[in-house]
Design a protein around this motif. Structure first.
Motif, short mmCIF file in Angstrom:
data_model
loop_
_atom_site.label_atom_id
_atom_site.label_comp_id
_atom_site.label_asym_id
_atom_site.label_seq_id
_atom_site.Cartn_x
_atom_site.Cartn_y
_atom_site.Cartn_z
N GLN A 137 -7.59 -2.18 5.79
CA GLN A 137 -7.25 -3.23 4.83
C GLN A 137 -6.29 -4.26 5.42
OE1 GLN A 137 -6.17 -1.92 0.88
NE2 GLN A 137 -7.44 -0.10 1.10
N TRP A 197 0.84 -1.20 0.00
CA TRP A 197 0.00 0.00 0.00
C TRP A 197 0.87 1.24 0.00
CZ3 TRP A 197 -1.40 4.34 2.68
CH2 TRP A 197 -2.72 4.77 2.55
N ARG A 257 -8.31 -6.38 8.13
CA ARG A 257 -9.63 -6.88 7.79
C ARG A 257 -9.74 -8.33 8.27
NH1 ARG A 257 -10.54 -5.75 1.96
NH2 ARG A 257 -10.82 -3.69 2.79
#
Length: 170
Positions: free
Chosen positions: A147, A96, A150
């Motif tokens: 994210q 990311w 999760r």
């Protein structure tokens, strides 16, 4: 990846595994295992997160870089990862990259993503308005944390931990 030196404090991440990881073992409360161990950082720390995380995929499954100081010679440094995208993508749950459009590091972060895409390495780019400051990084942290973790919301149940009411989950 090359070893650390004074001009490149993040180095290849080898010193992190050898020096810091054992010191934190048993002292920092958190889930054990590579699936629960992200490497995340802001600015120079974002560059270090990339270096450490991408050099230690046996220990880290997710890497997040906010307004990162991208490591120099990235293609040379991470040639083995770039040359084997299937293996890299299998090991990385998330790569990311977040940066504000007014951040001086914006173009370099976008270039990194394009370089990864050219090598078929999956990555998520999160662009926001803003510069190189805490407000932007805080938005990035909130976005990436959802994210990275999760399915990890109920740490107590997953790991059988007893927490006092109101105590923060790991």
């Amino acid at each position: 990846a090359p070893a650390s030196d004074e001009k490149d404090p993040g180095g290849g991440g080898g010193s992190w595994a050898a020096e810091l990881s054992p010191q934190g073992a048993g002292k920092i409360r958190g889930a054990a295992g590579r699936e629960d161990g992200p490497s995340v950082g802001l600015s120079m720390g974002g560059g270090n997160a990339l270096q450490i995380g991408l050099s230690q995929l046996d220990l880290v499954s997710a890497v997040g870089a906010f307004s990162a100081a991208i490591p120099g010679n990235f293609e040379t440094r991470f040639k083995s990862l770039l040359d084997d995208p299937d293996a890299t993508n299998k090991k990385l749950k998330l790569l990311w990259i977040g940066c504000g459009r007014q951040d001086p590091a914006y173009d370099r972060n976008k270039q990194l993503s394009a370089q990864l895409i050219a090598h078929h390495i999956q990555n998520t780019v999160y662009e926001t308005e803003g510069g190189h400051n805490f407000a932007v990084s805080r938005r990035h942290l909130m976005a990436v944390a959802t994210q990275m973790f999760r399915g990890r919301a109920n740490m107590q149940e997953k790991h059988g931990r007893d927490r006092k009411p109101g105590a923060a989950a790991c």
